[in-house]
Design a protein around this motif. Structure first.
Motif, PDB file in Angstrom:
ATOM      1  N   ARG A  66      56.488  50.462  43.738  1.00  0.00           N
ATOM      2  CA  ARG A  66      56.724  51.487  44.747  1.00  0.00           C
ATOM      3  C   ARG A  66      57.844  52.442  44.343  1.00  0.00           C
ATOM      4  NH1 ARG A  66      55.987  48.433  50.629  1.00  0.00           N
ATOM      5  NH2 ARG A  66      53.705  48.347  50.523  1.00  0.00           N
ATOM      6  N   ARG A  67      58.527  52.133  43.256  1.00  0.00           N
ATOM      7  CA  ARG A  67      59.591  52.981  42.749  1.00  0.00           C
ATOM      8  C   ARG A  67      59.774  52.632  41.280  1.00  0.00           C
ATOM      9  NH1 ARG A  67      64.503  50.114  43.348  1.00  0.00           N
ATOM     10  NH2 ARG A  67      65.703  51.918  44.051  1.00  0.00           N
ATOM     11  N   THR A  70      62.439  49.226  39.177  1.00  0.00           N
ATOM     12  CA  THR A  70      62.934  48.376  40.256  1.00  0.00           C
ATOM     13  C   THR A  70      63.504  47.079  39.701  1.00  0.00           C
ATOM     14  OG1 THR A  70      61.307  49.269  41.794  1.00  0.00           O
ATOM     15  CG2 THR A  70      62.290  47.161  42.375  1.00  0.00           C
ATOM     16  N   ARG A 102      62.600  42.893  54.039  1.00  0.00           N
ATOM     17  CA  ARG A 102      63.880  43.617  54.027  1.00  0.00           C
ATOM     18  C   ARG A 102      64.130  44.389  55.300  1.00  0.00           C
ATOM     19  NH1 ARG A 102      66.851  48.219  52.343  1.00  0.00           N
ATOM     20  NH2 ARG A 102      68.637  47.580  51.050  1.00  0.00           N
ATOM     21  N   THR A 123      59.550  47.042  54.741  1.00  0.00           N
ATOM     22  CA  THR A 123      59.982  47.176  53.350  1.00  0.00           C
ATOM     23  C   THR A 123      60.371  45.801  52.817  1.00  0.00           C
ATOM     24  OG1 THR A 123      62.320  47.606  53.862  1.00  0.00           O
ATOM     25  CG2 THR A 123      60.835  49.517  53.773  1.00  0.00           C
ATOM     26  N   TYR A 124      60.435  45.702  51.465  1.00  0.00           N
ATOM     27  CA  TYR A 124      60.560  44.394  50.840  1.00  0.00           C
ATOM     28  C   TYR A 124      61.579  44.409  49.699  1.00  0.00           C
ATOM     29  CZ  TYR A 124      56.534  43.617  53.694  1.00  0.00           C
ATOM     30  OH  TYR A 124      55.721  43.535  54.791  1.00  0.00           O
ATOM     31  N   TRP A 127      60.999  45.205  45.729  1.00  0.00           N
ATOM     32  CA  TRP A 127      59.794  46.046  45.638  1.00  0.00           C
ATOM     33  C   TRP A 127      60.118  47.452  46.137  1.00  0.00           C
ATOM     34  CZ3 TRP A 127      54.603  45.286  48.772  1.00  0.00           C
ATOM     35  CH2 TRP A 127      53.582  45.969  48.126  1.00  0.00           C
ATOM     36  N   ASP A 128      60.561  47.548  47.393  1.00  0.00           N
ATOM     37  CA  ASP A 128      60.996  48.839  47.928  1.00  0.00           C
ATOM     38  C   ASP A 128      62.466  49.116  47.641  1.00  0.00           C
ATOM     39  OD1 ASP A 128      58.608  49.808  49.631  1.00  0.00           O
ATOM     40  OD2 ASP A 128      58.888  47.745  50.301  1.00  0.00           O
ATOM     41  N   ALA A 129      63.218  48.075  47.383  1.00  0.00           N
ATOM     42  CA  ALA A 129      64.650  48.196  47.080  1.00  0.00           C
ATOM     43  C   ALA A 129      64.993  47.165  46.020  1.00  0.00           C
ATOM     44  CB  ALA A 129      65.488  47.976  48.339  1.00  0.00           C
TER      45      ALA A 129
END
Length: 342
Positions: A66-67, A70, A102, A123-124, A127-129
């Motif tokens: 997702r980014r 990571t 998250r 969000t997780y 993965w997202d952060a």
């Protein structure tokens, strides 16, 4: 690590640089700034981070990033190093766990009815952060779990995903009291879930391709342990599929007794073969998925694990060997849970 906490120094970290087969070394070790906690967040200094199959799916590209670049890892044990604005619940030095979930919106129809794991805005961690394959990470204070001081970080880390998601899977499979449970695959999550089911009075049959895992299953109280595609010695009231192998779905459904339920616990699953209605679904058999977890699941499982600690089988790795830990997980060389130690 150098410098202080909260953006004033740098830290060692692993990032997913080029998602692809684990043999291509998709993880890259690097140096990153120590992050600063935002509003409602805490900065956590990492003691240990367990290695989850979801990390492997992210590294190999089965789970789309997702980014870019990571930092993976969502089974984190550490201590609060600093707090952001409006974060007042956890004092510096508090031992905490950071898990997969998250954040959620708190406002949608799913959050309002108590199934925040289905929140479209969820969000997780990892993965997202950025997650726990690093010296520090930030997390919203409301999604962090206080942890006991008297347990080794290596043994606590797997509880934060393997334990929690297994607990939710056990709830989702509708196992009746004293029922017969089939467990397909026997890695980190399964070996914790099987112990919980046995403690609750279930008869547990483990089906897995690993001979060592079958030995561990019997040592942990399973009534039987066979190959992944074998038939259990008796019809099952419930089953949980932990292996990311869609070809085992019809196998597990066929093993269910009338009215039985199969819960699929993974975030990624290979394609499911065509099902035969009479053989696999008729007689009110149920097939359902497990999607992440709620914070209530996390608190419920951690309370149980604190009151009656499970036997947590781990393989420790130094932080420098995160790529090796993932490779060992991919090739079934890990018995129980791999854990990165700082």
């Amino acid at each position: 690590m150098t410098g202080g906490a909260g953006g004033t120094g740098r830290m060692d970290a692993w990032v997913v640089a080029r998602p692809g087969p684990i043999a291509s070394r998709p993880l890259e070790r690097t140096r990153l700034p120590i992050p600063s906690p935002g509003p409602g967040e805490v900065l956590v200094e990492v003691e240990a981070c367990a290695v989850c199959r979801t990390d492997l799916h992210l590294a190999e590209g089965d789970l789309l990033p997702r980014r870019p670049r990571t930092v993976p890892g969502h089974e984190v044990v550490g201590r609060v190093a600093a707090s952001g604005p409006d974060a007042t619940r956890l004092a510096p030095g508090t031992r905490v766990g950071v898990a997969w979930l998250r954040s959620t919106c708190g406002l949608c129809r799913y959050c309002r009815r108590g199934v925040e794991n289905l929140c479209p805005a969820s969000t997780y961690t990892g993965w997202d952060a950025d997650g726990g394959y690093a010296g520090y990470l930030t997390a919203p204070e409301d999604y962090v779990y206080p942890l006991p001081e008297d347990a080794p970080a290596e043994k606590l880390a797997p509880l934060l995903c393997a334990g929690i998601i297994g607990y939710r899977a056990l709830l989702r499979c509708d196992l009746p009291p004293g029922g017969r449970l089939g467990v397909y695959g026997f890695g980190a999550s399964a070996h914790l879930t099987a112990q919980l089911a046995v403690a609750q009075g279930a008869t547990v049959h483990v089906l897995t391709r690993s001979a060592k895992a079958r030995e561990l299953a019997m040592a942990l109280g399973a009534a039987s342990a066979g190959g992944a595609a074998d038939a259990p010695p008796e019809p099952l009231d419930s089953a949980i599929l932990f292996a990311p192998a869609g070809e085992l779905v019809p196998v597990a459904l066929a093993a269910l007794d009338r009215g039985g339920t199969l819960a699929v616990a993974g975030i990624h699953l290979s394609d499911i073969p065509v099902l035969n209605y009479q053989r696999h679904l008729f007689q009110e058999r149920t097939l359902r998925s497990v999607t992440a977890n709620t914070r209530a699941d996390g608190r419920g499982y951690l309370d149980l694990a604190t009151a009656r600690p499970p036997r947590v089988t781990t393989v420790p790795y130094p932080f420098d060997a995160a790529d090796q830990a993932l490779e060992d997980l991919a090739t079934d060389r890990v018995e129980g849970a791999a854990v990165l130690l700082r």
